[in-house]
Write a protein that holds these residues in place. Structure first.
Motif, PDB file in Angstrom:
ATOM      1  N   GLU A 111     -11.423 -44.336  -7.897  1.00 51.53           N
ATOM      2  CA  GLU A 111     -12.343 -45.125  -7.092  1.00 51.53           C
ATOM      3  C   GLU A 111     -11.584 -45.957  -6.061  1.00 51.53           C
ATOM      4  N   ILE A 112     -10.436 -46.495  -6.464  1.00 52.24           N
ATOM      5  CA  ILE A 112      -9.630 -47.289  -5.534  1.00 52.24           C
ATOM      6  C   ILE A 112      -9.137 -46.412  -4.384  1.00 52.24           C
ATOM      7  N   ILE A 113      -8.678 -45.200  -4.735  1.00 44.24           N
ATOM      8  CA  ILE A 113      -8.187 -44.284  -3.699  1.00 44.24           C
ATOM      9  C   ILE A 113      -9.307 -43.913  -2.741  1.00 44.24           C
ATOM     10  N   ASN A 114     -10.488 -43.565  -3.280  1.00 43.16           N
ATOM     11  CA  ASN A 114     -11.615 -43.189  -2.424  1.00 43.16           C
ATOM     12  C   ASN A 114     -12.089 -44.352  -1.563  1.00 43.16           C
ATOM     13  N   ASP A 115     -12.097 -45.549  -2.121  1.00 40.72           N
ATOM     14  CA  ASP A 115     -12.490 -46.722  -1.336  1.00 40.72           C
ATOM     15  C   ASP A 115     -11.508 -46.969  -0.194  1.00 40.72           C
ATOM     16  N   THR A 116     -10.224 -46.810  -0.480  1.00 39.36           N
ATOM     17  CA  THR A 116      -9.208 -47.002   0.558  1.00 39.36           C
ATOM     18  C   THR A 116      -9.341 -45.951   1.651  1.00 39.36           C
ATOM     19  N   MET A 117      -9.615 -44.696   1.261  1.00 35.99           N
ATOM     20  CA  MET A 117      -9.802 -43.635   2.245  1.00 35.99           C
ATOM     21  C   MET A 117     -11.022 -43.907   3.118  1.00 35.99           C
ATOM     22  N   ASP A 118     -12.062 -44.492   2.519  1.00 35.95           N
ATOM     23  CA  ASP A 118     -13.245 -44.861   3.302  1.00 35.95           C
ATOM     24  C   ASP A 118     -12.919 -45.984   4.285  1.00 35.95           C
ATOM     25  N   GLN A 119     -12.166 -46.965   3.820  1.00 30.79           N
ATOM     26  CA  GLN A 119     -11.798 -48.084   4.688  1.00 30.79           C
ATOM     27  C   GLN A 119     -10.948 -47.626   5.862  1.00 30.79           C
ATOM     28  N   LEU A 120     -10.048 -46.677   5.620  1.00 34.79           N
ATOM     29  CA  LEU A 120      -9.173 -46.160   6.672  1.00 34.79           C
ATOM     30  C   LEU A 120      -9.823 -45.024   7.466  1.00 34.79           C
ATOM     31  N   GLU A 121     -11.070 -44.688   7.091  1.00 33.14           N
ATOM     32  CA  GLU A 121     -11.840 -43.644   7.786  1.00 33.14           C
ATOM     33  C   GLU A 121     -11.088 -42.305   7.813  1.00 33.14           C
ATOM     34  N   VAL A 122     -10.457 -41.990   6.698  1.00 33.33           N
ATOM     35  CA  VAL A 122      -9.672 -40.761   6.614  1.00 33.33           C
ATOM     36  C   VAL A 122     -10.552 -39.530   6.790  1.00 33.33           C
ATOM     37  N   TRP A 123     -11.710 -39.510   6.116  1.00 31.80           N
ATOM     38  CA  TRP A 123     -12.581 -38.337   6.215  1.00 31.80           C
ATOM     39  C   TRP A 123     -13.162 -38.194   7.619  1.00 31.80           C
ATOM     40  N   ASP A 124     -13.430 -39.299   8.283  1.00 29.94           N
ATOM     41  CA  ASP A 124     -13.918 -39.227   9.665  1.00 29.94           C
ATOM     42  C   ASP A 124     -12.866 -38.622  10.584  1.00 29.94           C
ATOM     43  N   ARG A 125     -11.603 -39.020  10.383  1.00 30.13           N
ATOM     44  CA  ARG A 125     -10.533 -38.485  11.221  1.00 30.13           C
ATOM     45  C   ARG A 125     -10.281 -36.998  10.923  1.00 30.13           C
ATOM     46  N   LEU A 126     -10.381 -36.609   9.651  1.00 25.53           N
ATOM     47  CA  LEU A 126     -10.235 -35.191   9.325  1.00 25.53           C
ATOM     48  C   LEU A 126     -11.376 -34.383   9.933  1.00 25.53           C
ATOM     49  N   ASN A 127     -12.559 -34.969   9.934  1.00 20.92           N
ATOM     50  CA  ASN A 127     -13.712 -34.325  10.557  1.00 20.92           C
ATOM     51  C   ASN A 127     -13.454 -34.068  12.039  1.00 20.92           C
ATOM     52  N   GLU A 128     -12.925 -35.079  12.731  1.00 25.43           N
ATOM     53  CA  GLU A 128     -12.615 -34.921  14.148  1.00 25.43           C
ATOM     54  C   GLU A 128     -11.541 -33.854  14.369  1.00 25.43           C
ATOM     55  N   THR A 129     -10.531 -33.857  13.500  1.00 24.64           N
ATOM     56  CA  THR A 129      -9.446 -32.884  13.651  1.00 24.64           C
ATOM     57  C   THR A 129      -9.976 -31.461  13.548  1.00 24.64           C
ATOM     58  N   ILE A 130     -10.846 -31.217  12.586  1.00 24.20           N
ATOM     59  CA  ILE A 130     -11.428 -29.889  12.426  1.00 24.20           C
ATOM     60  C   ILE A 130     -12.279 -29.530  13.647  1.00 24.20           C
ATOM     61  N   LEU A 132      -5.010 -36.013  17.537  1.00 28.20           N
ATOM     62  CA  LEU A 132      -4.520 -35.583  18.846  1.00 28.20           C
ATOM     63  C   LEU A 132      -4.866 -34.101  19.009  1.00 28.20           C
ATOM     64  N   ASP A 133      -5.601 -33.766  20.066  1.00 30.81           N
ATOM     65  CA  ASP A 133      -5.907 -32.355  20.282  1.00 30.81           C
ATOM     66  C   ASP A 133      -4.769 -31.682  21.039  1.00 30.81           C
ATOM     67  N   ARG A 134      -4.862 -30.390  21.226  1.00 28.82           N
ATOM     68  CA  ARG A 134      -3.757 -29.598  21.795  1.00 28.82           C
ATOM     69  C   ARG A 134      -3.396 -30.011  23.214  1.00 28.82           C
ATOM     70  N   TRP A 135      -4.327 -30.674  23.908  1.00 23.59           N
ATOM     71  CA  TRP A 135      -4.064 -31.081  25.281  1.00 23.59           C
ATOM     72  C   TRP A 135      -3.376 -32.436  25.361  1.00 23.59           C
ATOM     73  N   MET A 136      -3.154 -33.073  24.217  1.00 24.10           N
ATOM     74  CA  MET A 136      -2.492 -34.378  24.188  1.00 24.10           C
ATOM     75  C   MET A 136      -1.031 -34.279  23.771  1.00 24.10           C
ATOM     76  N   VAL A 137      -0.613 -33.097  23.319  1.00 28.88           N
ATOM     77  CA  VAL A 137       0.759 -32.934  22.838  1.00 28.88           C
ATOM     78  C   VAL A 137       1.352 -31.630  23.368  1.00 28.88           C
ATOM     79  N   GLN A 138       2.670 -31.588  23.405  1.00 31.36           N
ATOM     80  CA  GLN A 138       3.400 -30.387  23.795  1.00 31.36           C
ATOM     81  C   GLN A 138       4.282 -29.957  22.632  1.00 31.36           C
ATOM     82  N   PRO A 139       4.013 -28.798  22.013  1.00 30.08           N
ATOM     83  CA  PRO A 139       4.877 -28.330  20.931  1.00 30.08           C
ATOM     84  C   PRO A 139       6.260 -27.969  21.468  1.00 30.08           C
TER      85      PRO A 139
END
Length: 220
Positions: A62-81, A121-128
């Motif tokens: 529960e602590i881990i999930n609460d922390t992930m919610d606070q840091l909006e980890v799932w929202d950022r993963l959603n954007e990445t996908i 960061l999408d592909r247009w923001m970085v250079q591999p």
């Protein structure tokens, strides 16, 4: 015309839609079908989070999930996908406070409260780094070892990021030579849909015009 059947003179060619960032963005913003093709997979993958099991104390999950919610980890993963599917590639960079992003990530050196979330960061923001690839055997073998962030990015501008610090999401994976042509990125999922989308939009546009004309005739 002049052929035995429709297959005699048929062929396929490239349209390279994945390289046209502005057109992809216009399609995403204006087409409901494109929006659904990009969003539905990402939303389905991230809306429920995850069930963490195997811990000695269940309350730690529960602590881990609460922390992930606070840091909006799932929202950022959603954007990445989403941006990986739209552009053909995107990165979620792990933000570790006090560490050099160009060095390999060592989990043993990450202290409490140092993890600050993810930066997308999408592909247009970085250079591999196309000439400096991962040489260690494993799932990352042959992929870029570093990603250089452009100066007009949303964050980490002009910094170099080691591959171990990113979660990389490609769109449609490509054969080797096509991947080389795309700077080792994938292909937008929309590129395969464009011809069908054009037919779909044209058909509905014609039907809509006919409907409006019928109403106009009745009103007159």
């Amino acid at each position: 015309m002049g052929t035995g059947n429709q297959h005699d003179d048929s062929t396929y060619g490239f349209n390279f839609l994945s390289r046209n960032r502005l057109k992809l963005e216009a399609m995403y913003r204006s087409s409901w079908v494109v929006g659904q093709a990009i969003d539905v997979v990402a939303d389905d993958m991230t809306r429920e989070g995850t069930n963490i099991r195997g811990l000695d104390d269940p309350s730690e999950a529960e602590i881990i999930n609460d922390t992930m919610d606070q840091l909006e980890v799932w929202d950022r993963l959603n954007e990445t996908i989403k941006w990986g599917r739209l552009y053909g590639g995107a990165l979620a960079v792990m933000l570790i406070d006090g560490q050099d992003n160009s060095t390999p990530l060592n989990l043993k050196t990450v202290g409490k409260d140092q993890f600050k979330g993810l930066l997308v960061l999408d592909r247009w923001m970085v250079q591999p780094t196309l000439q400096d690839l991962v040489t260690e055997y494993g799932p990352h073998y042959g992929k870029p070892k570093y990603y250089d962030v452009f100066s007009d990015s949303v964050g980490l501008c002009n910094e170099r990021i080691h591959y171990s610090r990113v979660i990389r999401i490609d769109g449609v994976k490509l054969p080797y030579w096509q991947s080389i042509a795309e700077n080792l990125w994938g292909q937008s999922v929309i590129e395969r849909l464009e011809d069908r989308l054009t037919i779909f939009d044209m058909r509905h546009s014609v039907q809509g015009n006919l409907f409006i004309r019928r109403i106009y005739v009745r009103i007159r």
